[in-house]
Design a protein around this motif. Sequence first.
Motif, mmCIF file in Angstrom:
data_model
loop_
_atom_site.group_PDB
_atom_site.id
_atom_site.type_symbol
_atom_site.label_atom_id
_atom_site.label_comp_id
_atom_site.label_asym_id
_atom_site.label_seq_id
_atom_site.Cartn_x
_atom_site.Cartn_y
_atom_site.Cartn_z
ATOM 1 N N MET A 18 -10.020 0.483 -0.031
ATOM 2 C CA MET A 18 -8.766 1.154 0.253
ATOM 3 C C MET A 18 -7.612 0.178 0.321
ATOM 4 S SD MET A 18 -9.677 4.233 2.936
ATOM 5 C CE MET A 18 -7.981 4.303 3.469
ATOM 6 N N GLY A 19 -7.864 -1.050 0.754
ATOM 7 C CA GLY A 19 -6.793 -2.035 0.813
ATOM 8 C C GLY A 19 -6.181 -2.292 -0.548
ATOM 9 N N ALA A 20 -7.036 -2.466 -1.553
ATOM 10 C CA ALA A 20 -6.536 -2.673 -2.914
ATOM 11 C C ALA A 20 -5.797 -1.441 -3.420
ATOM 12 C CB ALA A 20 -7.701 -3.014 -3.839
ATOM 13 N N GLU A 28 3.655 1.111 -7.026
ATOM 14 C CA GLU A 28 4.130 2.258 -7.796
ATOM 15 C C GLU A 28 5.303 2.953 -7.109
ATOM 16 O OE1 GLU A 28 0.722 4.721 -8.245
ATOM 17 O OE2 GLU A 28 -0.293 3.366 -9.647
ATOM 18 N N ARG A 29 5.374 2.848 -5.789
ATOM 19 C CA ARG A 29 6.440 3.513 -5.033
ATOM 20 C C ARG A 29 7.666 2.638 -4.856
ATOM 21 N NH1 ARG A 29 4.267 8.330 -1.584
ATOM 22 N NH2 ARG A 29 2.243 8.668 -2.589
ATOM 23 N N GLY A 30 7.673 1.484 -5.496
ATOM 24 C CA GLY A 30 8.886 0.686 -5.551
ATOM 25 C C GLY A 30 9.142 -0.213 -4.372
ATOM 26 N N VAL A 31 8.076 -0.659 -3.687
ATOM 27 C CA VAL A 31 8.305 -1.592 -2.587
ATOM 28 C C VAL A 31 8.855 -2.904 -3.126
ATOM 29 C CG1 VAL A 31 6.495 -0.561 -1.163
ATOM 30 C CG2 VAL A 31 5.942 -2.519 -2.636
ATOM 31 N N ALA A 32 9.548 -3.631 -2.254
ATOM 32 C CA ALA A 32 10.088 -4.924 -2.659
ATOM 33 C C ALA A 32 9.009 -5.992 -2.718
ATOM 34 C CB ALA A 32 11.186 -5.352 -1.686
ATOM 35 N N LYS A 33 8.040 -5.893 -1.790
ATOM 36 C CA LYS A 33 7.015 -6.926 -1.682
ATOM 37 C C LYS A 33 5.826 -6.350 -0.920
ATOM 38 C CE LYS A 33 8.563 -10.914 -0.338
ATOM 39 N NZ LYS A 33 9.058 -11.988 0.575
ATOM 40 N N VAL A 34 4.630 -6.813 -1.288
ATOM 41 C CA VAL A 34 3.424 -6.498 -0.515
ATOM 42 C C VAL A 34 2.744 -7.805 -0.146
ATOM 43 C CG1 VAL A 34 1.200 -5.326 -0.421
ATOM 44 C CG2 VAL A 34 3.060 -4.327 -1.750
ATOM 45 N N TYR A 35 2.625 -8.069 1.134
ATOM 46 C CA TYR A 35 1.774 -9.151 1.596
ATOM 47 C C TYR A 35 0.353 -8.604 1.649
ATOM 48 C CZ TYR A 35 5.874 -11.881 3.011
ATOM 49 O OH TYR A 35 7.053 -12.595 3.020
ATOM 50 N N ALA A 36 -0.488 -9.060 0.714
ATOM 51 C CA ALA A 36 -1.868 -8.587 0.617
ATOM 52 C C ALA A 36 -2.748 -9.548 1.407
ATOM 53 C CB ALA A 36 -2.295 -8.531 -0.844
ATOM 54 N N ALA A 37 -3.105 -9.127 2.611
ATOM 55 C CA ALA A 37 -3.758 -10.028 3.552
ATOM 56 C C ALA A 37 -5.275 -9.897 3.482
ATOM 57 C CB ALA A 37 -3.279 -9.740 4.971
ATOM 58 N N ALA A 38 -5.948 -11.035 3.540
ATOM 59 C CA ALA A 38 -7.401 -11.084 3.553
ATOM 60 C C ALA A 38 -7.817 -12.412 4.169
ATOM 61 C CB ALA A 38 -7.975 -10.956 2.146
ATOM 62 N N SER A 43 -9.301 -13.966 -2.915
ATOM 63 C CA SER A 43 -9.990 -12.751 -3.346
ATOM 64 C C SER A 43 -9.027 -11.615 -3.670
ATOM 65 C CB SER A 43 -10.966 -12.289 -2.255
ATOM 66 O OG SER A 43 -10.263 -11.921 -1.063
ATOM 67 N N VAL A 44 -7.738 -11.845 -3.466
ATOM 68 C CA VAL A 44 -6.728 -10.825 -3.734
ATOM 69 C C VAL A 44 -6.289 -10.906 -5.189
ATOM 70 C CG1 VAL A 44 -4.367 -10.085 -3.221
ATOM 71 C CG2 VAL A 44 -5.903 -10.791 -1.359
ATOM 72 N N ASP A 189 -12.163 10.050 -2.522
ATOM 73 C CA ASP A 189 -11.651 9.056 -3.457
ATOM 74 C C ASP A 189 -10.624 8.187 -2.738
ATOM 75 O OD1 ASP A 189 -10.355 7.624 -5.448
ATOM 76 O OD2 ASP A 189 -10.118 9.331 -6.786
ATOM 77 N N PRO A 190 -10.802 6.853 -2.718
ATOM 78 C CA PRO A 190 -9.828 5.993 -2.024
ATOM 79 C C PRO A 190 -8.395 6.220 -2.487
ATOM 80 C CG PRO A 190 -11.732 4.715 -2.724
ATOM 81 C CD PRO A 190 -11.893 6.076 -3.320
ATOM 82 N N ALA A 191 -8.213 6.403 -3.784
ATOM 83 C CA ALA A 191 -6.856 6.603 -4.313
ATOM 84 C C ALA A 191 -6.239 7.876 -3.753
ATOM 85 C CB ALA A 191 -6.881 6.651 -5.836
ATOM 86 N N ASP A 192 -7.036 8.914 -3.596
ATOM 87 C CA ASP A 192 -6.524 10.175 -3.045
ATOM 88 C C ASP A 192 -6.165 10.021 -1.575
ATOM 89 O OD1 ASP A 192 -5.995 13.093 -3.191
ATOM 90 O OD2 ASP A 192 -7.695 13.196 -1.817
ATOM 91 N N VAL A 193 -7.006 9.317 -0.827
ATOM 92 C CA VAL A 193 -6.721 9.082 0.589
ATOM 93 C C VAL A 193 -5.414 8.312 0.746
ATOM 94 C CG1 VAL A 193 -7.504 7.913 2.689
ATOM 95 C CG2 VAL A 193 -9.149 9.162 1.261
ATOM 96 N N VAL A 194 -5.271 7.245 -0.020
ATOM 97 C CA VAL A 194 -4.069 6.415 0.081
ATOM 98 C C VAL A 194 -2.829 7.207 -0.312
ATOM 99 C CG1 VAL A 194 -2.896 4.395 -0.890
ATOM 100 C CG2 VAL A 194 -5.292 4.242 -0.165
ATOM 101 N N ARG A 195 -2.936 8.022 -1.355
ATOM 102 C CA ARG A 195 -1.789 8.856 -1.753
ATOM 103 C C ARG A 195 -1.354 9.766 -0.601
ATOM 104 N NH1 ARG A 195 -1.468 13.798 -2.676
ATOM 105 N NH2 ARG A 195 -3.720 14.073 -2.888
ATOM 106 N N GLN A 196 -2.318 10.378 0.074
ATOM 107 C CA GLN A 196 -1.979 11.250 1.203
ATOM 108 C C GLN A 196 -1.322 10.461 2.336
ATOM 109 O OE1 GLN A 196 -4.892 14.379 2.374
ATOM 110 N NE2 GLN A 196 -6.186 13.431 0.802
#
Length: 235
Positions: A18-20, A28-38, A43-44, A189-196
Amino acid sequence: MTTLAHQTVLVTGANRGMGAAYVAQLLERGVAKVYAAARDPRSVVADDPRVVPLELDVTDPESVRRAAAAAPDVTVVVNNAGLAAPTSVLADDPAGLRRELEVNLLGPLAVTSAFVEGVVAAGGAIVNVASALSWAALGQSYGVSKAALWSATDSMRFELAPRGVQVVGVYVGYVDTEMVSGVDAPKADPADVVRQVLDGVEAGALEVLADETSRGVRAGLHLPIEEQFPQLVAS
């Protein structure tokens, strides 16, 4: 209500599952930046210049401090990192329960505390990914840790809502990720959960019930315990 366009978002546990999916859909929603933490930022997958891999172990206070110092511009926090290694709540050795509480409860609290001032200044949002097992005592130690996160999310909301911060609790049953790959049951589906979840953030929601399991369990919380869990009466 938090419009995600142009926000700077921190996603914990962003290297898979779900993180990915959060990272991909935020872009896709136009954020300026995503800090992808792990814990291991190597691994990101960072194939967009807006994705910044960030080393973060949510159970390590020094790691949390370093991450906050490296990402002072965060306006939205997604507490997605989690651990599912359920053991009996009556186990002689409570190490498993302690570890799940460290990741699933104390981790989100530590991360939120470290980044909260920037979120408050921006009128941003905090998203806590819990579970339908927050309400159904079927997940052993994992359920205990997610029930604690549910309570902490409500408490966090009372503290932060007056300061202009939207706090969103996310509840879902099994999601089709590596974490539950060995479970033979219907999975969302992870993509569906994240969309919601992201739709809920932008709509001003305080809770997102992302599948039929979570909606059904939530709807029954007003019932007496004997009706919520009739199997207890039968036994």
